[in-house]
Design an enzyme around this catalytic site. Structure first.
Site, PDB file in Angstrom:
ATOM      1  N   ARG A  27       0.901  -1.024   0.093  1.00  0.00           N
ATOM      2  CA  ARG A  27       0.065  -0.109  -0.031  1.00  0.00           C
ATOM      3  C   ARG A  27       0.838   1.239  -0.123  1.00  0.00           C
ATOM      4  O   ARG A  27       0.473   2.397   0.696  1.00  0.00           O
ATOM      5  CB  ARG A  27      -0.858   0.009   1.242  1.00  0.00           C
ATOM      6  CG  ARG A  27      -2.045  -1.099   1.249  1.00  0.00           C
ATOM      7  CD  ARG A  27      -3.354  -0.457   0.306  1.00  0.00           C
ATOM      8  NE  ARG A  27      -4.365  -1.570   0.439  1.00  0.00           N
ATOM      9  CZ  ARG A  27      -5.237  -1.256   1.402  1.00  0.00           C
ATOM     10  NH1 ARG A  27      -5.392  -0.377   2.304  1.00  0.00           N
ATOM     11  NH2 ARG A  27      -6.249  -2.337   1.520  1.00  0.00           N
ATOM     12  N   ARG A  31      -3.171   6.666   1.529  1.00  0.00           N
ATOM     13  CA  ARG A  31      -3.773   7.955   2.054  1.00  0.00           C
ATOM     14  C   ARG A  31      -2.557   8.793   2.943  1.00  0.00           C
ATOM     15  O   ARG A  31      -3.050   9.519   3.382  1.00  0.00           O
ATOM     16  CB  ARG A  31      -4.995   7.665   2.878  1.00  0.00           C
ATOM     17  CG  ARG A  31      -6.064   7.442   2.084  1.00  0.00           C
ATOM     18  CD  ARG A  31      -7.287   7.017   2.626  1.00  0.00           C
ATOM     19  NE  ARG A  31      -7.106   5.617   3.297  1.00  0.00           N
ATOM     20  CZ  ARG A  31      -7.908   4.897   3.659  1.00  0.00           C
ATOM     21  NH1 ARG A  31      -9.092   5.168   3.996  1.00  0.00           N
ATOM     22  NH2 ARG A  31      -7.599   3.599   4.062  1.00  0.00           N
ATOM     23  N   ARG A  40      -6.600  12.128  -5.275  1.00  0.00           N
ATOM     24  CA  ARG A  40      -7.738  11.395  -5.169  1.00  0.00           C
ATOM     25  C   ARG A  40      -8.997  12.170  -5.238  1.00  0.00           C
ATOM     26  O   ARG A  40     -10.205  11.955  -5.693  1.00  0.00           O
ATOM     27  CB  ARG A  40      -7.821  10.699  -3.809  1.00  0.00           C
ATOM     28  CG  ARG A  40      -8.860   9.861  -3.380  1.00  0.00           C
ATOM     29  CD  ARG A  40      -8.773   8.939  -2.115  1.00  0.00           C
ATOM     30  NE  ARG A  40      -9.538   8.116  -1.584  1.00  0.00           N
ATOM     31  CZ  ARG A  40     -10.858   8.581  -0.759  1.00  0.00           C
ATOM     32  NH1 ARG A  40     -11.117   9.890  -0.712  1.00  0.00           N
ATOM     33  NH2 ARG A  40     -11.521   7.653  -0.486  1.00  0.00           N
ATOM     34  N   ASP A  77      -7.341  -2.465  -7.004  1.00  0.00           N
ATOM     35  CA  ASP A  77      -7.527  -2.872  -5.735  1.00  0.00           C
ATOM     36  C   ASP A  77      -7.940  -4.370  -6.122  1.00  0.00           C
ATOM     37  O   ASP A  77      -8.431  -4.585  -7.329  1.00  0.00           O
ATOM     38  CB  ASP A  77      -8.737  -2.117  -5.163  1.00  0.00           C
ATOM     39  CG  ASP A  77      -8.877  -2.720  -3.668  1.00  0.00           C
ATOM     40  OD1 ASP A  77      -8.567  -1.974  -2.885  1.00  0.00           O
ATOM     41  OD2 ASP A  77      -9.774  -3.666  -3.410  1.00  0.00           O
ATOM     42  N   TYR A 153     -14.936 -11.344   0.663  1.00  0.00           N
ATOM     43  CA  TYR A 153     -15.621 -10.006   0.349  1.00  0.00           C
ATOM     44  C   TYR A 153     -16.926 -10.280  -0.546  1.00  0.00           C
ATOM     45  O   TYR A 153     -18.055  -9.569  -0.412  1.00  0.00           O
ATOM     46  CB  TYR A 153     -15.048  -9.303  -0.259  1.00  0.00           C
ATOM     47  CG  TYR A 153     -13.766  -8.518   0.430  1.00  0.00           C
ATOM     48  CD1 TYR A 153     -14.074  -7.322   1.339  1.00  0.00           C
ATOM     49  CD2 TYR A 153     -12.672  -9.047   0.600  1.00  0.00           C
ATOM     50  CE1 TYR A 153     -13.159  -6.935   2.132  1.00  0.00           C
ATOM     51  CE2 TYR A 153     -11.439  -8.530   1.408  1.00  0.00           C
ATOM     52  CZ  TYR A 153     -11.870  -7.541   2.176  1.00  0.00           C
ATOM     53  OH  TYR A 153     -10.823  -7.094   3.030  1.00  0.00           O
TER      54      TYR A 153
HETATM   55  O1  CP3 Z   1      -0.006  -1.435  -2.292  1.00  0.00           O
HETATM   56  C1  CP3 Z   1      -0.119  -0.802  -3.293  1.00  0.00           C
HETATM   57  O2  CP3 Z   1      -0.019   0.361  -3.103  1.00  0.00           O
HETATM   58  C2  CP3 Z   1      -1.152  -0.951  -4.392  1.00  0.00           C
HETATM   59  C3  CP3 Z   1      -2.577  -0.689  -4.515  1.00  0.00           C
HETATM   60  C4  CP3 Z   1      -3.615  -1.701  -3.410  1.00  0.00           C
HETATM   61  C5  CP3 Z   1      -4.711  -0.967  -2.688  1.00  0.00           C
HETATM   62  N1  CP3 Z   1      -5.417  -2.193  -2.353  1.00  0.00           N
HETATM   63  C6  CP3 Z   1      -4.970   0.310  -2.899  1.00  0.00           C
HETATM   64  C7  CP3 Z   1      -6.205   0.688  -1.892  1.00  0.00           C
HETATM   65  C8  CP3 Z   1      -3.450  -3.038  -3.031  1.00  0.00           C
HETATM   66  C9  CP3 Z   1      -2.353  -3.884  -3.234  1.00  0.00           C
HETATM   67  C10 CP3 Z   1      -4.694  -3.185  -2.451  1.00  0.00           C
HETATM   68  C11 CP3 Z   1      -5.095  -4.736  -2.119  1.00  0.00           C
HETATM   69  C12 CP3 Z   1      -6.206  -4.870  -1.358  1.00  0.00           C
HETATM   70  N2  CP3 Z   1      -7.413  -4.421  -1.012  1.00  0.00           N
HETATM   71  C13 CP3 Z   1      -6.146  -5.963  -0.323  1.00  0.00           C
HETATM   72  C14 CP3 Z   1      -5.302  -6.905   0.066  1.00  0.00           C
HETATM   73  C15 CP3 Z   1      -4.172  -6.346   1.029  1.00  0.00           C
HETATM   74  C16 CP3 Z   1      -4.501  -6.023   2.423  1.00  0.00           C
HETATM   75  O3  CP3 Z   1      -4.333  -4.766   2.563  1.00  0.00           O
HETATM   76  O4  CP3 Z   1      -5.082  -6.587   3.097  1.00  0.00           O
HETATM   77  C17 CP3 Z   1      -7.569  -5.906   0.248  1.00  0.00           C
HETATM   78  C18 CP3 Z   1      -8.240  -6.855   1.580  1.00  0.00           C
HETATM   79  C19 CP3 Z   1      -8.453  -4.868  -0.327  1.00  0.00           C
HETATM   80  C20 CP3 Z   1      -9.652  -4.325  -0.176  1.00  0.00           C
HETATM   81  C21 CP3 Z   1      -9.820  -3.002   0.353  1.00  0.00           C
HETATM   82  N3  CP3 Z   1      -9.584  -1.866  -0.409  1.00  0.00           N
HETATM   83  C22 CP3 Z   1     -10.268  -2.542   1.441  1.00  0.00           C
HETATM   84  C23 CP3 Z   1     -10.829  -3.553   2.860  1.00  0.00           C
HETATM   85  C24 CP3 Z   1      -9.901  -1.222   1.497  1.00  0.00           C
HETATM   86  C25 CP3 Z   1     -10.698  -0.298   2.437  1.00  0.00           C
HETATM   87  C26 CP3 Z   1      -9.832  -0.131   3.901  1.00  0.00           C
HETATM   88  C27 CP3 Z   1      -8.531   0.749   3.874  1.00  0.00           C
HETATM   89  O5  CP3 Z   1      -7.450   0.320   4.277  1.00  0.00           O
HETATM   90  O6  CP3 Z   1      -8.606   1.567   3.156  1.00  0.00           O
HETATM   91  C28 CP3 Z   1      -9.626  -0.788   0.268  1.00  0.00           C
HETATM   92  C29 CP3 Z   1      -9.494   0.602  -0.366  1.00  0.00           C
HETATM   93  C30 CP3 Z   1      -7.935   0.932  -0.854  1.00  0.00           C
HETATM   94  N4  CP3 Z   1      -7.408  -0.093  -1.666  1.00  0.00           N
HETATM   95  C31 CP3 Z   1      -7.383   2.074  -0.361  1.00  0.00           C
HETATM   96  C32 CP3 Z   1      -6.290   1.852  -1.177  1.00  0.00           C
HETATM   97  C33 CP3 Z   1      -4.958   3.019  -1.252  1.00  0.00           C
HETATM   98  C34 CP3 Z   1      -7.854   3.375   0.182  1.00  0.00           C
HETATM   99  C35 CP3 Z   1      -8.920   3.875  -0.359  1.00  0.00           C
HETATM  100  C36 CP3 Z   1      -8.965   5.308  -0.374  1.00  0.00           C
HETATM  101  O7  CP3 Z   1      -8.400   6.183  -0.937  1.00  0.00           O
HETATM  102  O8  CP3 Z   1      -9.905   5.904   0.451  1.00  0.00           O
END
Ligand code: CP3
Length: 353
Positions: A27, A31, A40, A77, A153
């Site tokens: 990640r 944010r 964003r 994502d 999910y």
């Molecule tokens: O690593 C990176 O920089 C690449 C981008 C990436 C995102 N999500 C961007 C994201 C990757 C590799 C993911 C994977 C992801 N997404 C997983 C597996 C890894 C993990 O973190 O467990 C999972 C379970 C998700 C599902 C998901 N997406 C959730 C649960 C959420 C909301 C909660 C949170 O942590 O923000 C997201 C949203 C998300 N995906 C954000 C980002 C940068 C935040 C969104 C925002 O900008 O508000």
């Protein structure tokens, strides 16, 4: 294709000699970076970022402008896949991801099928656009969720702390869960191969929730499907191996089993000692990770000490890609992330002499 200027990450994944331990952060585009929040806001929403190759390219490169990271990861994502299957992904403000049509009845489950990959064309376009913008600086990682993590999910309809619906299905109608997992495994195989065709130079499977399963269920419902994927992936592009990383969060007790499914590297969270993990997996795979993401809340001096401890625990030689044991917190201080990257690069050199 442009020659890679820094291929340390790819060499470490294949346990080839390196000059220092490479690092990227799960990640890393997110944010905690003010520039990410600004982009964003311009895009209007998180999915607005993911579906525009220009925005996705911009945010993928943001952490690389700040820190000398050794890899870039596609900005997207894992939930774009079930969205392409028609489940209707949306992000409720402050609530995380949700699906409008979760898989709750047998008819919906039986109707689930591998989607047409053109529904995910925006992801492949982002991969090509990022590769072009990187111009060989560092390798680009593609990724997907694991079949089981995606199923969590898809069945719960969003995040969950008890996986009530998933576990009910697993214990009372396992054949329905197996059907979902089989469709997911085929979809993820096609999806990752298309990312590789578009230019991804390594791929990671995120199994965030496999660790919520019982010992027996993990192998049957998560690991077996990741093994199917690994067996179906293209392993070479442009004359170079495309390494595969498998990461089960909370999977420390299954390292030997995970190391046996044919991937090049196994991801570790922070709950396992990396030295013991190395001894357990032997020469089979490289290891990635191990830094507690919340250790970034400590002082820069404490961060450096913790990085040094992990590097020492891994010991001499290649085969370690430094990373956090899970995604970076939105509350992390970018200066602390900078301190970690610098510490890993500096402190790891003696381990590669
Ligand atoms: O690593 C990176 O920089 C690449 C981008 C990436 C995102 N999500 C961007 C994201 C990757 C590799 C993911 C994977 C992801 N997404 C997983 C597996 C890894 C993990 O973190 O467990 C999972 C379970 C998700 C599902 C998901 N997406 C959730 C649960 C959420 C909301 C909660 C949170 O942590 O923000 C997201 C949203 C998300 N995906 C954000 C980002 C940068 C935040 C969104 C925002 O900008 O508000």
């Amino acid at each position: 294709m442009t020659q890679l200027k820094n291929d340390t990450f790819l060499r470490a994944l294949l346990k080839e000699p390196v000059e220092y331990t490479p690092i990227w952060m799960m990640r890393q585009a997110g944010r905690y970076l003010p520039e990410y929040r600004a982009t964003r806001a311009r895009a209007g929403s998180f999915m607005g970022l993911c579906t525009s190759p220009d925005f996705a390219t911009e945010v993928t490169l943001q952490p690389l402008e700040r820190f000398p990271l050794d890899a870039a990861i596609l900005f997207s994502d894992i939930l774009t896949v079930p969205d392409a299957m028609g489940l209707g992904l949306y992000f409720a403000e402050g609530e995380g991801p949700k699906f409008a049509r979760p898989l709750r009845d047998e008819t919906a489950i039986r109707a689930l099928s591998v989607p047409a990959l053109d529904k995910l064309q925006y992801v492949f376009d982002a991969v090509s656009s990022i590769r072009k913008a990187l111009d060989g600086r560092v390798p680009l990682i593609g990724f997907s969720g694991s079949p089981f993590t995606l199923a969590c999910y898809m069945i719960e309809g969003g995040g969950s702390d008890d996986f009530r619906h998933v576990k009910a299905m697993l214990y009372s109608r396992p054949e329905l869960l197996h059907h979902i997992l089989a469709v997911n495994a085929q979809t993820v195989t096609d999806y990752l191969n298309a990312q590789i065709d578009a230019g991804a130079q390594a791929v990671q499977i995120f199994d965030t929730w496999g660790g919520a399963l019982s010992h027996a269920a993990y192998k049957e419902f998560s690991l077996a499907y990741m093994q199917r994927i690994v067996a179906g992936l293209k392993r070479e592009a442009d004359g170079r191996r495309v390494p595969v990383i498998v990461f089960t969060k909370n999977g420390g007790q299954w390292l030997e089993d995970i190391a046996a499914i044919g991937a090049d590297c196994v991801g570790l969270d922070w709950t396992t000692d990396i030295g013991l993990a190395r001894a357990r997996v032997g020469d089979k795979v490289a290891l990635q990770g191990n830094f507690d993401p919340n250790a970034l809340f400590g002082s820069p001096a404490a961060i450096e000490a913790e990085a040094g401890r992990i590097l020492t625990a891994y010991g001499q030689g290649s085969g370690h890609v430094f990373n956090l044991g899970h995604g970076i917190s939105q509350h992390a201080d970018p200066e602390h992330a900078a301190a970690l990257v610098a510490a890993v690069h500096r402190l790891s050199r003696p381990f590669h002499q």
